[in-house]
Scaffold this active site. Structure first.
Site, PDB file in Angstrom:
ATOM      1  N   SER A  25       0.804  -1.218   0.000  1.00 23.01           N
ATOM      2  CA  SER A  25       0.000   0.000   0.000  1.00 23.01           C
ATOM      3  C   SER A  25       0.838   1.270   0.000  1.00 23.01           C
ATOM      4  CB  SER A  25      -0.943   0.027   1.209  1.00 23.01           C
ATOM      5  OG  SER A  25      -0.248   0.381   2.380  1.00 23.01           O
TER       6      SER A  25
ATOM      7  N   LYS B 263       1.419   4.125   7.489  1.00 20.04           N
ATOM      8  CA  LYS B 263       0.628   4.967   6.604  1.00 20.04           C
ATOM      9  C   LYS B 263       1.071   6.427   6.734  1.00 20.04           C
ATOM     10  CE  LYS B 263      -2.247   1.930   4.853  1.00 20.04           C
ATOM     11  NZ  LYS B 263      -1.450   0.783   5.267  1.00 20.04           N
TER      12      LYS B 263
END
Length: 226
Positions: A147, A185
């Protein structure tokens, strides 16, 4: 000679690599230069590459390497960092000793995808260049998932994390969600809401309340084995 936009982009990429250890995404470049589309960034990147200031790295999503800076920019950036900063090392420690590799604990694996179980135990140690580390405590995590590939972070990479409980918007962080799951993230705060953004359009941004997320550290470097 570079145009103003070329110079601004080169400096932005340089600063982000120095701060995060990875180059910014094209979306971040577009926002930083206030451009309407990423096609303008592509043209600026190509111009910088043709002039020998950067190099695009093969087989890595949007990964860039700074080859040189204009002399005036290099002098200005050097002047910005000329003021002495607090140094955790003894004053008489030779620079070559300080730059030697240091062993950091690898605290298991971190998800660059959906969150995984919270990190808790040291699995092994890894040698990290001393120049990658600043003040404070650090640890390393092995990345699992894709991701964050557009931030230059691939599955199997080892990320170096500086322990901290705070983060600025845009920082890549280790976030602990509801004290159960940890993920890597990009951090964005909007009032009492926190967005954890992926760097891959296949993954949605996840929104949490302030109470649900605790920052465990900020990305300062990356190690890759070939």
């Amino acid at each position: 000679m570079l145009t103003r936009k070329q110079s601004d982009l080169l400096e932005f990429i340089h600063r982000r690599i120095k701060a995060d250890g990875v180059p910014p995404s094209f979306d971040e470049m577009k926002d930083a230069l206030d451009l309407r589309s990423k096609s303008g960034i592509h043209r600026l990147i190509t111009a910088l590459e043709e002039r020998g200031f950067i190099r695009r790295l093969a087989h890595r999503a949007r990964a860039l390497e700074i080859l040189k800076l204009p002399e005036a920019m290099e002098a200005r950036l050097a002047a910005e960092h000329a003021a002495p900063e607090p140094d955790p090392k003894p004053a008489d420690m030779p620079a070559d000793i300080a730059a030697l590799a240091l062993n950091l604990p690898v605290m298991g694996r971190i998800a660059a995808g959906v969150p995984i179980s919270a990190i808790s135990e040291v699995s092994h140690e890894i040698a990290v260049p001393g120049t990658m580390l600043g003040s404070g405590n650090h640890y390393a995590l092995e990345v699992r998932g894709d991701s964050m590939i557009q931030a230059g972070i691939n599955d199997g990479d080892v990320v170096v994390i500086r322990e901290t409980g705070t983060a600025d918007n845009g920082d890549i962080v280790v976030a602990l969600i509801e004290d159960q799951e940890a993920t890597l993230k990009r951090f964005r705060r909007n009032g009492k809401r926190i967005a954890l953004e992926a760097a891959n359009p296949a993954y949605e941004t996840r929104i949490y309340s302030d109470e649900q997320v605790r920052v465990q550290g900020r990305l300062v470097g990356l190690i890759r084995s070939y």
